[in-house]
Design a protein around this motif. Structure first.
Motif, PDB file in Angstrom:
ATOM      1  N   UNK A 235       5.065   1.351  -3.415  1.00 47.60           N
ATOM      2  CA  UNK A 235       4.750   1.014  -3.868  1.00 47.60           C
ATOM      3  C   UNK A 235       3.548  -0.019  -3.199  1.00 47.60           C
ATOM      4  N   UNK A 236       2.317  -0.386  -3.734  1.00 48.84           N
ATOM      5  CA  UNK A 236       0.914  -0.243  -2.665  1.00 48.84           C
ATOM      6  C   UNK A 236       1.340  -1.797  -2.295  1.00 48.84           C
ATOM      7  N   UNK A 237       1.429  -2.004  -0.375  1.00 45.91           N
ATOM      8  CA  UNK A 237       1.018  -2.972   0.024  1.00 45.91           C
ATOM      9  C   UNK A 237       2.782  -2.990   1.061  1.00 45.91           C
TER      10      UNK A 237
ATOM     11  N   UNK B 246       0.671   4.747   2.326  1.00 44.55           N
ATOM     12  CA  UNK B 246       0.048   4.687   3.226  1.00 44.55           C
ATOM     13  C   UNK B 246      -1.011   3.489   4.291  1.00 44.55           C
ATOM     14  N   UNK B 247      -1.686   2.948   2.681  1.00 47.68           N
ATOM     15  CA  UNK B 247      -3.075   1.788   3.946  1.00 47.68           C
ATOM     16  C   UNK B 247      -1.681   1.035   4.826  1.00 47.68           C
ATOM     17  N   UNK B 248      -1.260   0.470   4.191  1.00 45.90           N
ATOM     18  CA  UNK B 248      -0.666  -0.210   5.324  1.00 45.90           C
ATOM     19  C   UNK B 248      -0.263   1.113   6.796  1.00 45.90           C
ATOM     20  N   UNK B 249       0.622   2.074   6.809  1.00 45.17           N
ATOM     21  CA  UNK B 249       1.535   2.696   7.456  1.00 45.17           C
ATOM     22  C   UNK B 249      -0.027   2.966   8.233  1.00 45.17           C
ATOM     23  N   UNK B 250      -1.794   2.633   8.137  1.00 46.20           N
ATOM     24  CA  UNK B 250      -2.604   3.227   9.134  1.00 46.20           C
ATOM     25  C   UNK B 250      -2.299   1.835   9.641  1.00 46.20           C
ATOM     26  N   UNK B 251      -2.717   0.786   9.426  1.00 42.64           N
ATOM     27  CA  UNK B 251      -3.009  -0.385   9.967  1.00 42.64           C
ATOM     28  C   UNK B 251      -1.755  -0.724  10.978  1.00 42.64           C
TER      29      UNK B 251
END
Length: 301
Positions: free
Chosen positions: A133-135, A140-145
């Motif tokens: 789920x997003x966040x 993937x966006x969370x893991x980039x950070x």
């Protein structure tokens, strides 16, 4: 026994903006939290911890204004200089935001910041779990950070209910150079036989990763005053699963003042662990936190 409190908070609601304490109430695991809407500063904390010999403390981000994660670090720096507390800090960061690289670099360059906490998106119950789920930890966006933590010398404090520990185990394996400190014992709120069985299974899965540890804290039962009877099995099961080398005790004050006094909670931890060796107790109450949060002899207390 000298203790290091591996998880606590301060806040000044007259000076700073903490949305969950200043705005409309949010859903909270202990229910009504009106009693927390007051300033809680080092003098208040020292009064609570007075029955014990404090060897250090770890300040954990307080869900400060999300638009100003560096503001909390600046405020804590001033508190620390004036009072000698906290020893070190786990700061706020939003791993899936565009400013993650800048914020994490700033945290990594601050001498008393040891890690960050960003509570990933979580389902309200095991049957509502939505992988990826997003966040969430699989986003993937969370893991980039998250991938930027190791290069900035930062650890990760994870607060998530136990049914997300399958994602946490995958995260630990994908980023072996980043240590995860699981907050609040994996949140074993459901004390039914079925709920505890699910929690134990998830904790065992997570604990199998070598780069994880756990903070035994935040285990109050809503509607009950904190008691050894309610919490003995959870504490002992956690130590059995992770081993004394990967457990830390913490107060979660002032939040857990909703369910018990500091003395009640830490005296309870001491009673529950009374049959462990002195060396193992020293690890769990002091040495592990000093090691995992990289405290030195000259940290303020």
């Amino acid at each position: 026994m000298k203790i290091i409190d591996a998880h606590h908070h301060f806040w000044d609601l007259d000076a700073n903006y903490l949305p969950w304490l200043k705005d409309k109430p949010v859903k909270f695991r202990y229910g009504d939290y009106q009693a927390l809407k007051r300033n809680y500063l080092p003098k208040d904390y020292r009064a609570d911890v007075a029955p014990f010999e404090l060897g250090g403390s770890v300040f954990i981000e307080t869900e400060w204004d999300p638009m100003d994660p560096l503001g909390e670090v600046a405020w804590v720096a001033g508190v620390r200089a004036a009072s000698g507390l906290p020893s070190v800090m786990v700061a706020q960061a939003w791993l899936d935001r565009e400013d993650a690289e800048e914020v994490l670099a700033a945290h990594g360059a601050t001498d008393f910041v040891r890690g960050i906490r960003h509570k990933p998106a979580a389902a309200p119950s095991p049957d509502k779990f939505d992988p990826g789920a997003p966040g969430s930890m699989a986003d993937p966006a969370w893991r980039r950070g998250y991938a930027m933590l190791a290069s900035n010398g930062l650890t990760f404090d994870l607060q998530t209910p136990w049914w997300h520990l399958v994602e946490a185990r995958d995260l630990a394996e994908a980023f072996p150079d980043t240590r995860i400190h699981l907050n609040h014992t994996g949140l074993p709120a459901d004390r039914s036989p079925e709920g505890l069985a699910g929690w134990r299974k998830a904790m065992k899965l997570f604990a199998a990763a070598p780069n994880v540890a756990v903070k035994i804290s935040g285990i109050g039962v809503p509607g009950h005053r904190w008691s050894v009877e309610d919490n003995r099995a959870v504490v002992l099961d956690t130590i059995d699963i992770f081993g004394p080398d990967r457990c830390m005790f913490a107060s979660n004050f002032p939040v857990d003042s909703l369910v018990g006094s500091f003395q009640t909670i830490f005296s309870g931890f001491l009673e529950i662990t009374s049959e462990f060796s002195e060396a193992d107790r020293r690890k769990m109450f002091h040495d592990n936190a000093a090691n995992y949060y990289r405290m030195t002899a000259d940290e303020p207390v």
